[in-house]
Scaffold this active site. Structure first.
Site, PDB file in Angstrom:
ATOM      1  N   GLY A  11       0.822  -1.215   0.000  1.00  0.00           N
ATOM      2  CA  GLY A  11       0.000   0.000   0.000  1.00  0.00           C
ATOM      3  C   GLY A  11       0.850   1.257   0.000  1.00  0.00           C
ATOM      4  N   GLY A  56      -0.544   4.919  -1.048  1.00  0.00           N
ATOM      5  CA  GLY A  56      -1.519   5.678  -0.283  1.00  0.00           C
ATOM      6  C   GLY A  56      -0.895   6.743   0.597  1.00  0.00           C
ATOM      7  CD  GLN A  57      -3.394  10.379   4.944  1.00  0.00           C
ATOM      8  OE1 GLN A  57      -3.876  11.495   4.873  1.00  0.00           O
ATOM      9  NE2 GLN A  57      -3.880   9.444   5.752  1.00  0.00           N
ATOM     10  CG  LEU A  62       0.728   0.632   5.421  1.00  0.00           C
ATOM     11  CD1 LEU A  62       1.270   2.034   5.166  1.00  0.00           C
ATOM     12  CD2 LEU A  62       0.271   0.485   6.857  1.00  0.00           C
ATOM     13  CD  GLN A 103     -12.684  -0.852  -0.601  1.00  0.00           C
ATOM     14  OE1 GLN A 103     -12.387   0.358  -0.717  1.00  0.00           O
ATOM     15  NE2 GLN A 103     -13.693  -1.252   0.141  1.00  0.00           N
ATOM     16  CB  SER A 104      -8.797   1.954   2.944  1.00  0.00           C
ATOM     17  OG  SER A 104      -8.457   2.825   1.888  1.00  0.00           O
ATOM     18  CE1 TYR A 120      -9.849  -5.887  -5.247  1.00  0.00           C
ATOM     19  CE2 TYR A 120     -10.776  -3.970  -4.133  1.00  0.00           C
ATOM     20  CZ  TYR A 120      -9.717  -4.592  -4.782  1.00  0.00           C
ATOM     21  OH  TYR A 120      -8.535  -3.924  -4.939  1.00  0.00           O
ATOM     22  CB  THR A 167      -9.688   0.494  10.762  1.00  0.00           C
ATOM     23  OG1 THR A 167     -10.583   1.619  10.705  1.00  0.00           O
ATOM     24  CG2 THR A 167     -10.504  -0.765  10.555  1.00  0.00           C
ATOM     25  CD  GLU A 201     -15.437   3.260   9.974  1.00  0.00           C
ATOM     26  OE1 GLU A 201     -16.474   2.567   9.961  1.00  0.00           O
ATOM     27  OE2 GLU A 201     -15.455   4.508   9.971  1.00  0.00           O
ATOM     28  CE1 TYR A 213     -11.124  -0.665   5.495  1.00  0.00           C
ATOM     29  CE2 TYR A 213     -12.312   0.359   7.308  1.00  0.00           C
ATOM     30  CZ  TYR A 213     -11.131   0.116   6.629  1.00  0.00           C
ATOM     31  OH  TYR A 213      -9.951   0.640   7.100  1.00  0.00           O
ATOM     32  CE  LYS A 264      -7.967  -2.535   6.994  1.00  0.00           C
ATOM     33  NZ  LYS A 264      -6.496  -2.637   6.961  1.00  0.00           N
ATOM     34  NE  ARG A 319      -8.023  10.244   5.097  1.00  0.00           N
ATOM     35  CZ  ARG A 319      -8.135   8.967   5.424  1.00  0.00           C
ATOM     36  NH1 ARG A 319      -7.479   8.047   4.754  1.00  0.00           N
ATOM     37  NH2 ARG A 319      -8.887   8.587   6.444  1.00  0.00           N
TER      38      ARG A 319
END
Length: 343
Positions: A8, A11-12, A80, A83-84, A95, A125, A127, A149, A153, A184
């Site tokens: 990853g 990404g940020q 990292l 699929q975030s 997926y 995360t 979440e 998601y 996770k 971001r």
């Protein structure tokens, strides 16, 4: 000097993490999905593109994962890859699960079979807390996910704990609460807000549609959070750590703070789905609630208890939501001005 593999990398978090590792002298390999074009914009933005050794890795393909790990033989792996985007997980649940869960299983199994003496950081995360069962949320708070998601996770998070205990692996998970920056992705609400406000200011864009303005989040600054990823692997024992600021702001508050930076003094009218936000100086509509941006099941409150990370890792967040909103708004104003040089 450690040999480090970051999945990853595009990404940020991957970009900021790579910069921090390079600054301390580590050899950094960046894993990217196969494709016709490499997404290296963030690495270029930070001036480190030529310093990172890129490799192709599909975390959903076990043979590929095993081959890459065997070839590089890293000392540390920061996973990292994900699929975030929560909203997309409702549209693409299979997926999302393949990448977020099976990808982690592939990495763990490859490490085990190769007898790889490496430390693993897994990006968990906030979440996972979903419909929260206590406030604030700590490492001991029960998880209660509300999206495909978050479910994927949580499954990966549990798998890391299992491999750590069953095979004595140095496998650590960081339960990171929302962390934002100038890099971001535009699909995330904070960046959507700051970039859209810049376009309204400089390009006369239409009003911005948003989801639940009353949702509460614990927002931190991404470069500080990626520094903590490194500290987790430098820590003597593998463990799980909540990384948060232990502060809370609504989406509405973030919108108003960012708007102030671009010169808008906002006020709201209406409630719920009828809420609209206007510029007090001009009376122009700037943002409004649009039901299309509500999730099938929505997490409305997240605030982390970072006591453990403070005690064991020396964690002390310095940059909080008001400053984050200011920095992101300034950055996006400059980008919008460049795209309209005559303004």
């Amino acid at each position: 000097m450690a040999k480090v593999l970051i999945t990853g990398i595009s990404g940020q978090d991957g970009a900021f993490l790579a910069r921090a590792l390079l600054e301390r002298g580590d050899e950094v390999y960046g894993a990217m999905r196969r494709g016709s074009t490499s997404k290296t914009g963030r690495l270029k933005e930070l001036g480190i593109r030529e310093k990172v050794k890129l490799c192709t890795l599909e975390v959903t393909e076990f043979a590929n994962v095993q081959n890459v790990l065997n070839e590089i033989r890293p000392d540390m792996i920061f996973n990292l890859a994900a699929q975030s985007f929560v909203a997309d997980s409702f549209q693409f649940p299979h997926y999302t699960s393949d990448v977020n869960y099976m990808g982690v299983l592939n990495i763990l199994e490859a490490m085990r079979l190769l007898k790889l003496d490496a430390k693993l950081y897994q990006a968990s995360t906030s979440e996972m807390y979903g419909d929260v069962l206590e406030k604030p949320q700590s490492e001991k708070t029960p998880f209660n996910p509300l999206s495909p998601y978050a479910v994927s996770k949580l499954a990966a998070h549990s798998l890391v704990v299992n491999y750590r205990q069953a095979y004595d692996m140095f496998a650590t998970s960081g339960i990171l609460f929302n962390h934002e920056s100038e890099l971001r992705g535009y699909e995330f609400v904070t960046r959507k807000i700051t970039s859209w406000l810049a376009r309204i200011k400089l390009q006369n864009a239409e009003a911005m549609p948003l989801g639940n303005l009353s949702s509460v989040r614990d927002w931190g600054y991404a470069p500080e959070y990626t520094d903590m990823m490194i500290k987790m692997l430098d820590h003597g024992e593998p463990d799980d750590f909540v990384i948060s600021t232990n502060t809370e702001y609504t989406v509405r508050e973030f919108l108003f703070m960012a708007a102030q930076e671009v010169g808008f003094d906002l006020y709201s009218e209406g409630e719920g789905l009828e809420e609209k936000c206007y510029n007090r100086k001009t009376g122009k509509l700037v943002a409004y609630v649009d039901p299309r941006y509500f999730r099938a099941s929505d997490v409305v409150y997240l605030r982390g208890d970072n006591s453990k990370a403070q005690k064991l890792l020396g964690w002390k967040p310095e940059i909080l939501a008001p400053e984050i909103a200011r920095r992101m708004a300034i950055y996006d104003l400059k980008k919008a001005a460049v795209s309209n040089p005559g303004l």
